[in-house]
Design an enzyme around this catalytic site. Structure first.
Site, PDB file in Angstrom:
ATOM      1  N   CYS A 378       2.060  -0.150  -8.889  1.00 21.89           N
ATOM      2  CA  CYS A 378       1.867   1.313  -8.320  1.00 21.89           C
ATOM      3  C   CYS A 378       0.838   1.975  -9.377  1.00 21.89           C
ATOM      4  O   CYS A 378      -0.437   1.670  -9.124  1.00 21.89           O
ATOM      5  CB  CYS A 378       3.024   2.046  -8.666  1.00 21.89           C
ATOM      6  SG  CYS A 378       3.236   3.812  -7.927  1.00 21.89           S
ATOM      7  N   HIS A 504       6.522  -0.775  -4.760  1.00 30.41           N
ATOM      8  CA  HIS A 504       7.229  -1.421  -6.164  1.00 30.41           C
ATOM      9  C   HIS A 504       8.101  -2.264  -5.363  1.00 30.41           C
ATOM     10  O   HIS A 504       9.138  -2.350  -4.944  1.00 30.41           O
ATOM     11  CB  HIS A 504       8.064  -0.335  -6.527  1.00 30.41           C
ATOM     12  CG  HIS A 504       7.608   0.994  -7.222  1.00 30.41           C
ATOM     13  ND1 HIS A 504       7.713   1.224  -8.470  1.00 30.41           N
ATOM     14  CD2 HIS A 504       6.768   2.161  -6.816  1.00 30.41           C
ATOM     15  CE1 HIS A 504       6.678   2.311  -8.855  1.00 30.41           C
ATOM     16  NE2 HIS A 504       6.319   2.866  -7.907  1.00 30.41           N
ATOM     17  N   GLU A 506       9.979  -4.507  -7.297  1.00 34.75           N
ATOM     18  CA  GLU A 506      11.003  -4.877  -8.179  1.00 34.75           C
ATOM     19  C   GLU A 506      12.166  -4.255  -7.566  1.00 34.75           C
ATOM     20  O   GLU A 506      13.491  -4.896  -7.786  1.00 34.75           O
ATOM     21  CB  GLU A 506      10.883  -4.116  -9.615  1.00 34.75           C
ATOM     22  CG  GLU A 506      10.796  -2.639  -9.652  1.00 34.75           C
ATOM     23  CD  GLU A 506       9.488  -1.842  -9.406  1.00 34.75           C
ATOM     24  OE1 GLU A 506       9.361  -1.056  -9.711  1.00 34.75           O
ATOM     25  OE2 GLU A 506       8.489  -2.521  -8.865  1.00 34.75           O
TER      26      GLU A 506
END
Length: 530
Positions: A378, A504, A506
């Site tokens: 990001c 993102h 994750e």
């Protein structure tokens, strides 16, 4: 009728109630049940999106764009599900909805009160979230006795009365170990249960959080004063990894207790994949030193999902990522500290605002020049573009307009749809977006598909007017937003591993399903070590 497991907390906050809730969910999932999980946060904020990461930790983004409590990340990872923004209920949401209904006249002239109007709205949301699931977990955030918890405890009491045997109350509380005498002190837990009973809730089970396994005498004492049978008292003590907690509670009989109590189908639990993941996580063959460069590193919970994603990827490779937290503000003061760290990989973390960004840019430059495997996420991708513009293209003063509105080279600028936004909360580019992968790139080799779906949380984007210069100098855009032309992934061919994402990755990582960019980072680091 919905079946609910309502979890309260006592003594103090921050003892791992969310992990206990997620572990209960894993135990039920291991029996083939469909499980949903709801986190209640009693604060007045509408959501977690505008909260200070130092105070609140990570903002977990759901697929539908909810900015939620980090416990939803635990739920998703343990349950292997995608949750909605409706799975995080706050006081702010409740009061806002009740006031809006009153303004629309939906209460037909009634005097709007905490009971029944606020509690009815709480119950409505919980029951709505439970639709279509075998069991729904409800975690009431905070500690019993907090003023802001009162309407939620009252709503929980009413649900217990209305749904009867379809509701189980579990109380999670810390029992400290007095090291001078080696004695567990159960009095704080006793008082927290007494306080809970004052609100009309008698727990059906207690989960004792403790530093070490609790002794039988302490369990007897808790059973006596909490009015809970000894066989309904469970112990979640500190372990090497949170992923071991479901197995510990399973061994103590929590799964069988819940199956009996809620009259659920009796099935043998299946933990084969979970145990395989645990064995790799606990006894890895390799170690990888990963530099984590960001501005909130004093509180690692600000990056919790990234930490967990690296663990998932490491377990898949029989490796343990050993995280080295790098404060970008300190790098600004002394860039030479990077050379002393002997890092195998570098991750430049998400963030907002100007503080510490020059240190993050220096971390990126170090990774690029020293050929250290690199991942930017990001804000980390945006700063990778800034670093390349300054140090490869020679564009002096290149920057993001977020950091320098007067920059002569705005290589990162505000996305068009953000330019008329004047409200801070809930107004970013949020949630799932489809990304097209460019064939023949590193990203294509990592993902193995042409289109991926990833979660987003940003306002700024790469300025496409600079793209010809970037391309000519060797920077490759390997991922594009599918619905509009927006840079989503960049990479540098010729570097051992240099990739950065606007999204993102994750948030979609799971113990048995690590995300490709994290796997690629650690693979490249292992290859370089060998």
């Amino acid at each position: 009728m919905p079946k609910l497991i309502i979890v309260t907390g006592g003594v103090m906050s921050g003892v791992g109630k969310g992990v206990v809730v997620a572990s209960i969910g894993r135990i039920l999932r291991a029996r083939g049940l469909s499980v949903n999980a709801v986190k209640i946060d009693p604060y007045i904020n509408v959501d977690a999106g505008t909260m200070n990461p130092y105070a609140h930790g990570e903002v977990f983004v759901t697929y539908d764009g909810g900015e939620t409590d980090l416990d939803l990340g635990h739920y998703e990872r343990f349950l292997d599900v995608e949750l909605s923004k409706r799975n995080n209920i706050t006081s702010g949401q409740i009061y806002l909805t009740v006031i809006e209904k009153e303004r629309r006249g939906e209460y037909l002239g009634q005097t709007v009160q905490l009971i029944p109007h606020v509690t009815d709205e709480i119950k409505r949301r919980i029951v709505e979230a439970s639709g279509g699931y075998d069991v729904t977990l409800v975690e009431i955030g905070g500690t019993v006795g907090d003023y802001e918890q009162l309407p939620f405890l009252e709503a929980a009491r009413q649900l217990g009365l209305e749904l009867g045997e379809d509701v189980v109350f579990i109380h999670v509380a810390w029992v400290p170990l007095l090291k001078i005498t080696g004695e567990f002190k159960t009095k704080p837990l006793q008082h927290s249960v007494a306080e809970l009973r004052r609100y009309g809730i008698q727990p059906d089970a207690v989960v004792v959080r403790s530093e070490k396994p609790i002794d039988a005498n302490s369990i007897k004492k808790i059973a006596l004063f909490a009015h809970v049978p000894q066989w309904a008292i469970f112990n979640s003590y500190d372990v090497d990894t949170i992923y071991r907690v479901p197995l510990i509670l399973e061994q103590q009989g929590l799964g069988d207790f819940l199956t009996r109590r809620l009259r659920l189908p009796s099935r043998s639990p299946e933990y084969r994949d979970w145990e395989e993941f645990l064995s790799k996580l606990s006894a890895p063959k390799y170690r990888i030193s990963v530099g984590m460069c960001g501005k909130y590193v004093e509180l690692p919970d600000a990056y919790l999902s990234i930490v967990e994603a690296l663990k998932h990827a490491g377990a898949a490779l029989d490796a343990r990522p050993e995280l080295v937290w790098i404060n970008s503000v300190e790098v600004e003061k002394n860039p030479d500290i990077l050379r002393k760290l002997d890092l195998d990989a570098i991750v430049v973390l998400p963030g907002f605002g100007k503080r510490g960004t020059e240190g993050m840019i220096e971390c990126i430059r170090h990774a690029r020049m020293e050929k250290i495997p690199f991942l930017g996420i990001c804000f980390g991708m945006q700063l990778a573009v800034v670093e390349f513009a300054r140090n490869v293209l020679g564009l002096k003063g290149a920057n993001s307009t977020e950091l320098d509105p007067e920059t002569p080279h705005p290589v990162v600028h505000l996305a068009p749809e953000q330019r008329e936004v004047d409200v801070l909360g809930g107004s970013m580019i949020l949630g799932n977006r489809e990304v097209e992968i460019v064939p023949g790139t590193l990203a294509a080799s990592l993902y193995g598909v042409s289109v991926i779906t990833e979660r987003h949380r940003h306002r700024y984007e790469v300025n496409l007017s600079y793209l010809p210069k970037f391309t000519e100098a060797g920077l490759v855009v390997s991922g594009w937003r599918r619905d509009i032309k927006r840079v989503e992934i960049i990479e540098l061919p010729g570097h051992p591993y240099f990739i950065a994402t606007q999204f993102h990755p994750e948030f979609k990582s799971r113990p048995a399903k690590p995300r490709p960019v994290f796997l690629g980072l650690l693979k490249a680091a292992l290859f370089a070590k060998r």
